[in-house]
Design a protein around this motif. Structure first.
Motif, mmCIF file in Angstrom:
data_model
loop_
_atom_site.group_PDB
_atom_site.id
_atom_site.type_symbol
_atom_site.label_atom_id
_atom_site.label_comp_id
_atom_site.label_asym_id
_atom_site.label_seq_id
_atom_site.Cartn_x
_atom_site.Cartn_y
_atom_site.Cartn_z
ATOM 1 N N MET A 85 0.845 -1.204 0.000
ATOM 2 C CA MET A 85 0.000 0.000 0.000
ATOM 3 C C MET A 85 0.884 1.259 0.000
ATOM 4 O O MET A 85 0.602 2.221 -0.724
ATOM 5 C CB MET A 85 -0.936 0.004 1.210
ATOM 6 C CG MET A 85 -1.990 -1.079 1.177
ATOM 7 S SD MET A 85 -3.167 -0.890 -0.186
ATOM 8 C CE MET A 85 -4.021 0.599 0.331
ATOM 9 N N ARG A 86 1.949 1.253 0.779
ATOM 10 C CA ARG A 86 2.859 2.400 0.822
ATOM 11 C C ARG A 86 3.550 2.597 -0.523
ATOM 12 O O ARG A 86 3.669 3.722 -1.026
ATOM 13 C CB ARG A 86 3.907 2.199 1.922
ATOM 14 C CG ARG A 86 4.772 3.449 2.139
ATOM 15 C CD ARG A 86 5.938 3.180 3.047
ATOM 16 N NE ARG A 86 7.082 2.888 2.183
ATOM 17 C CZ ARG A 86 8.144 2.216 2.546
ATOM 18 N NH1 ARG A 86 8.251 1.714 3.754
ATOM 19 N NH2 ARG A 86 9.138 2.015 1.709
ATOM 20 N N ARG A 88 2.528 1.733 -3.476
ATOM 21 C CA ARG A 88 1.559 2.250 -4.454
ATOM 22 C C ARG A 88 1.346 3.748 -4.238
ATOM 23 O O ARG A 88 1.279 4.523 -5.198
ATOM 24 C CB ARG A 88 0.232 1.485 -4.339
ATOM 25 C CG ARG A 88 -0.767 1.892 -5.367
ATOM 26 C CD ARG A 88 -0.288 1.523 -6.776
ATOM 27 N NE ARG A 88 -1.199 2.109 -7.722
ATOM 28 C CZ ARG A 88 -0.819 2.861 -8.752
ATOM 29 N NH1 ARG A 88 0.452 3.074 -8.983
ATOM 30 N NH2 ARG A 88 -1.701 3.364 -9.557
ATOM 31 N N ALA A 89 1.252 4.183 -2.978
ATOM 32 C CA ALA A 89 1.082 5.605 -2.665
ATOM 33 C C ALA A 89 2.299 6.415 -3.121
ATOM 34 O O ALA A 89 2.172 7.592 -3.449
ATOM 35 C CB ALA A 89 0.844 5.790 -1.171
ATOM 36 N N GLU A 90 3.469 5.780 -3.158
ATOM 37 C CA GLU A 90 4.691 6.442 -3.615
ATOM 38 C C GLU A 90 4.830 6.409 -5.135
ATOM 39 O O GLU A 90 5.817 6.908 -5.682
ATOM 40 C CB GLU A 90 5.915 5.784 -2.971
ATOM 41 C CG GLU A 90 6.013 5.996 -1.481
ATOM 42 C CD GLU A 90 7.152 5.229 -0.834
ATOM 43 O OE1 GLU A 90 7.941 4.559 -1.556
ATOM 44 O OE2 GLU A 90 7.258 5.288 0.402
ATOM 45 N N GLY A 91 3.872 5.808 -5.826
ATOM 46 C CA GLY A 91 3.885 5.801 -7.285
ATOM 47 C C GLY A 91 4.501 4.591 -7.939
ATOM 48 O O GLY A 91 4.715 4.574 -9.148
ATOM 49 N N GLY A 114 -7.403 -2.718 1.639
ATOM 50 C CA GLY A 114 -6.929 -1.707 0.702
ATOM 51 C C GLY A 114 -6.399 -2.382 -0.555
ATOM 52 O O GLY A 114 -5.968 -3.531 -0.519
ATOM 53 N N ASP A 115 -6.459 -1.663 -1.652
ATOM 54 C CA ASP A 115 -6.105 -2.221 -2.951
ATOM 55 C C ASP A 115 -4.908 -1.467 -3.535
ATOM 56 O O ASP A 115 -5.048 -0.340 -4.002
ATOM 57 C CB ASP A 115 -7.308 -2.114 -3.887
ATOM 58 C CG ASP A 115 -7.090 -2.794 -5.215
ATOM 59 O OD1 ASP A 115 -5.941 -3.160 -5.533
ATOM 60 O OD2 ASP A 115 -8.077 -2.956 -5.955
ATOM 61 N N PRO A 116 -3.724 -2.067 -3.527
ATOM 62 C CA PRO A 116 -2.537 -1.379 -4.036
ATOM 63 C C PRO A 116 -2.290 -1.558 -5.537
ATOM 64 O O PRO A 116 -1.350 -0.982 -6.086
ATOM 65 C CB PRO A 116 -1.399 -2.048 -3.255
ATOM 66 C CG PRO A 116 -1.869 -3.456 -3.089
ATOM 67 C CD PRO A 116 -3.369 -3.354 -2.903
#
Length: 177
Positions: A85-86, A88-91, A114-116
């Motif tokens: 998840m982290r 994915r949030a970082e791109g 949550g869906d990464p």
């Protein structure tokens, strides 16, 4: 002849010992992959998310990505999920394959945690996993811009693995032309 009967078992025992001690120097967590440097085999997986288009070979290429094999029944997948998840949030471009699992169960698992993933395919039969050499979930592959496998990791992706191995490799692949 009598001497040969006595010496032969000793020689065979010595050969077995040499093989045993040679094996002790190997890391049992390293599983070599015959896919390294080869293109991802052709595949087209149905969607896990309702109304989604699934995941196929056509979705590869253009930029480096991770393909993560997971399942709702996988205990180690729970360990790596917050890191995914982290990332994915970082791109980080992260694709998912729900392996040997019912799509509804895989979808619910992602709804709960949550869906990464950018795209997710359902590999109910395990065919793509077999073609990629997957031995168990979680398993993660680094794919380059041309759709070739560059690295394989068996087990949960950890912060240390990301920082020391996967991130440097992804950065290197991004800079390649």
């Amino acid at each position: 002849m009598r001497r040969l009967i006595f010496i032969l078992p000793v020689v065979l025992f010595a050969a077995v010992l040499v093989g045993f001690f040679a094996g002790l120097g190997r890391d049992p967590s390293l599983l070599p992959s015959t896919m390294i440097g080869k293109p991802v085999p052709e595949f087209s997986l149905p969607a896990v998310r309702p109304g989604d288009q699934g995941f196929a070979t056509a979705d590869l290429g253009g930029e480096p990505m991770l393909i993560n094999f997971y399942a709702s029944w996988c205990a180690a997948c729970r360990i790596e999920h917050p890191l995914l998840m982290r990332l994915r949030a970082e791109g980080v471009l992260l694709q998912g394959v729900d392996w040997k699992d019912q799509p509804q169960a895989g979808y619910q698992w992602l709804q709960d945690r949550g869906d990464p993933y950018v795209r997710i395919g359902s590999d109910v039969t395990g065919r793509m996993g077999i073609d990629m050499g997957v031995s168990a979930v979680p398993e993660t592959f680094v794919i380059d811009k041309q759709g070739r496998v560059r690295y394989r990791h068996v087990g949960a992706v950890t912060p240390q693995l990301w920082d020391e191995t996967l991130r440097p490799l992804m950065d290197k692949l991004r800079s390649e032309s």
